[in-house]
Design a protein around this motif. Structure first.
Motif, PDB file in Angstrom:
ATOM      1  N   ALA A 164      -6.669  -5.563  -0.830  1.00  0.00           N
ATOM      2  CA  ALA A 164      -5.836  -5.871  -2.003  1.00  0.00           C
ATOM      3  C   ALA A 164      -5.168  -4.598  -2.518  1.00  0.00           C
ATOM      4  CB  ALA A 164      -6.695  -6.521  -3.096  1.00  0.00           C
ATOM      5  N   TYR A 165      -4.112  -4.190  -1.839  1.00  0.00           N
ATOM      6  CA  TYR A 165      -3.386  -3.003  -2.274  1.00  0.00           C
ATOM      7  C   TYR A 165      -1.903  -3.168  -1.960  1.00  0.00           C
ATOM      8  CZ  TYR A 165      -3.697  -1.633   2.685  1.00  0.00           C
ATOM      9  OH  TYR A 165      -3.613  -1.602   4.054  1.00  0.00           O
ATOM     10  N   GLU A 166      -1.099  -2.351  -2.632  1.00  0.00           N
ATOM     11  CA  GLU A 166       0.348  -2.407  -2.455  1.00  0.00           C
ATOM     12  C   GLU A 166       0.763  -1.544  -1.261  1.00  0.00           C
ATOM     13  OE1 GLU A 166       1.961  -4.511  -4.353  1.00  0.00           O
ATOM     14  OE2 GLU A 166       0.125  -4.907  -5.504  1.00  0.00           O
ATOM     15  N   ASN A 209      -7.211   0.764  -3.841  1.00  0.00           N
ATOM     16  CA  ASN A 209      -6.773  -0.626  -3.931  1.00  0.00           C
ATOM     17  C   ASN A 209      -6.719  -1.060  -5.390  1.00  0.00           C
ATOM     18  OD1 ASN A 209      -9.506  -1.517  -4.625  1.00  0.00           O
ATOM     19  ND2 ASN A 209     -10.001  -1.216  -2.460  1.00  0.00           N
ATOM     20  N   ASN A 210      -6.599  -2.343  -5.625  1.00  0.00           N
ATOM     21  CA  ASN A 210      -6.426  -2.831  -6.998  1.00  0.00           C
ATOM     22  C   ASN A 210      -7.700  -2.768  -7.827  1.00  0.00           C
ATOM     23  OD1 ASN A 210      -3.810  -3.400  -6.253  1.00  0.00           O
ATOM     24  ND2 ASN A 210      -4.181  -5.575  -5.885  1.00  0.00           N
ATOM     25  N   TYR A 211      -8.815  -2.460  -7.189  1.00  0.00           N
ATOM     26  CA  TYR A 211     -10.095  -2.491  -7.889  1.00  0.00           C
ATOM     27  C   TYR A 211     -10.790  -1.132  -7.931  1.00  0.00           C
ATOM     28  CZ  TYR A 211      -9.336  -7.435  -6.984  1.00  0.00           C
ATOM     29  OH  TYR A 211      -8.780  -8.683  -6.921  1.00  0.00           O
ATOM     30  N   GLN A 266       0.342   2.134  -1.356  1.00  0.00           N
ATOM     31  CA  GLN A 266      -1.030   2.654  -1.358  1.00  0.00           C
ATOM     32  C   GLN A 266      -1.625   2.720   0.051  1.00  0.00           C
ATOM     33  OE1 GLN A 266      -2.140  -0.604  -4.201  1.00  0.00           O
ATOM     34  NE2 GLN A 266      -3.192   1.017  -5.321  1.00  0.00           N
ATOM     35  N   LYS A 272     -11.639   0.515 -11.601  1.00  0.00           N
ATOM     36  CA  LYS A 272     -10.556   0.084 -12.471  1.00  0.00           C
ATOM     37  C   LYS A 272     -11.014  -1.069 -13.363  1.00  0.00           C
ATOM     38  CE  LYS A 272      -7.249   1.633  -8.998  1.00  0.00           C
ATOM     39  NZ  LYS A 272      -6.131   1.311  -8.096  1.00  0.00           N
ATOM     40  N   TYR A 279     -11.546  -4.480 -15.206  1.00  0.00           N
ATOM     41  CA  TYR A 279     -11.476  -5.809 -14.600  1.00  0.00           C
ATOM     42  C   TYR A 279     -11.941  -6.855 -15.612  1.00  0.00           C
ATOM     43  CZ  TYR A 279     -12.256  -9.644 -11.305  1.00  0.00           C
ATOM     44  OH  TYR A 279     -12.225 -10.860 -10.663  1.00  0.00           O
TER      45      TYR A 279
END
Length: 433
Positions: A298-300, A188-190, A303, A217, A219
């Motif tokens: 929270a992912y695209e 995910n985004n994190y 993903q 990731k 932040y």
């Protein structure tokens, strides 16, 4: 006959007219008390009107001010402007509310007495709660005060991987999969987590994890990107760059804690409210993670291949809706399949061994039996037991700790049960390709 008017004593001056009195803190307290008192009565039924919170914030902002000290007027005017802004935000929902209109008039009078301009800086509406962007547990409190209403606590999700390998997804679905090679658990985004699985028995499609890579990731100012990597017989207590924490040295918004040297580490990412456990049991690794639901999701779209989120692809599944196949004596190897050593365990002895550590016959118990029959390696018993302990430590809902097979009290498949009931002795658990 008119009444006599008292005459002024000779030589005395007429009393001087006084200017507007400076409000005492007692008077301010009276205004606040009026708002709280009336707000706690019938007017409280008008739940959308939050004038009581406006008043409570004003009291909090001014209760520590000292009239005799320099700077009182400046801070008091800031608090009044914040109070005024709060009432303005509630003007529509508080229309017709007596407490609201009394507060608006009171604020206007006080601003006039103090010569406060309507435009200017305002005080924070909650001086006691400061928003730390590197502490996820404080995010909810900050949102609560910003939005002016009580918000529910964040929802946490759990995912775990252990054994041959057995996967518990964020949705509490339990699967046993092949997934040989490198597969993403989380992306995910994190956070990104990838595992690499290798076959545990020649000729079998059952695998186990021998490598875990975790990427935290970057932040904001909380942490730069940090990469952790563990492989069999190398479970470091540091990131690949040699550090043991991320972010400010005092804050430590991300840190690694070694629990058992070379065998068990924990990672605590305070800025994203995430905890990760990594263990080595025998020759293989296990992983458990707890993460807030809003960050998990929270992912695209690109993903979406995440085993913790969506489970294993159907072509990679070994189990049948949670039931584990137990091939029995007489079942043949696939043509060209390699021979493999027999397990030292029978169904009965494997069941007894697993029951020593796990009294509840849930899916963790049956996973233990499956792994013992597959490999003959007693370390898989410890892996299943530790996986259940990790669930109890990290899973937020106790009533969901244990997962049971969907039908009956056995976790073996119906076909396997048929042969076992015929009295055949299990040779080894072999899952053929």
């Amino acid at each position: 006959m008119g009444s006599a008017v008292p005459s002024r004593a000779a030589g005395t001056e007429p009393p001087r007219r006084r200017g507007p009195r400076r409000p005492s803190l007692a008077a301010l307290g009276l205004l606040a008390a009026l708002g709280l008192l009336l707000g706690s009565g019938d007017c409280q039924l008008q739940t959308p009107c939050r004038i009581q919170k406006c008043t409570t914030d004003f009291v909090s902002l001014t209760s520590h001010l000292n009239l005799a000290l320099e700077g009182f007027d400046l801070e008091f005017c800031k608090a009044l402007r914040a109070y005024s802004a709060c009432t303005y935000r509630n003007s529509k929902v508080c229309r017709g509310n007596l407490v609201y209109h009394s507060a608006v008039l009171g604020i206007s009078d006080l601003m006039s007495q103090r010569n406060c301009s309507k435009d200017g800086p305002t005080s924070s509406t909650n001086p006691e709660v400061t928003h730390d962007p590197c502490n996820y547990s404080g995010h909810t409190e900050a949102r609560e005060y910003q939005e002016g209403e009580k918000t529910p606590p964040p929802t946490y999700l759990f995912c775990g991987l252990f054994g041959d390998p057995h996967l518990r997804t964020f949705k509490d679905h339990f699967q046993t999969c092949k997934v040989e090679g490198a597969w993403p658990l989380i992306d995910n985004n994190y956070l990104s987590v990838q595992v690499t699985n290798v076959p545990v028995v020649p000729g079998s499609s059952a695998t186990a994890t021998n490598k875990i890579t975790i990427i935290f990731k970057s932040y904001q100012d909380c942490t730069d990107q940090k990469v952790y990597q563990a492989v069999t017989d190398d479970l470091p207590a540091a990131f690949v760059d040699g550090t043991t924490s991320g972010g400010d040295g005092n804050t430590k918004s991300l840190q690694i804690v070694e629990k058992v040297s070379g065998k068990y580490i924990e990672m605590h990412a305070k800025y994203i409210g995430t905890t990760v456990y990594v263990r080595q049991l025998g020759h293989y690794l296990t992983l458990a993670i707890r993460m807030p639901q809003e960050l998990v999701m929270a992912y695209e779209e690109s993903q979406d291949l995440q085993l913790c989120v969506n489970g294993c692809p159907s072509t990679e599944r070994i189990d049948d809706s949670g039931h584990l196949p137990l091939p029995v004596m007489g079942q043949l190897l696939p043509q060209g399949g390699a021979a493999h050593p027999r397990s030292v365990y029978t169904l009965e002895t494997a069941t007894t061994k697993c029951h020593e550590k796990m009294l509840v016959k849930d899916i963790y118990f049956y996973s233990c039996v499956f792994d013992l029959l597959t490999t003959g390696d007693v370390n898989f018993t410890a892996a299943a037991h530790s996986a259940l302990q990790d669930v109890e430590a990290l899973h937020p809902r106790k009533e969901h700790w244990h997962i049971f097979p969907s039908s009956g009290s056995s976790g073996v498949s119906k076909g396997s049960k048929f042969f076992v009931h015929l009295g055949l002795v299990c040779l080894v658990v072999v899952v053929f390709l």
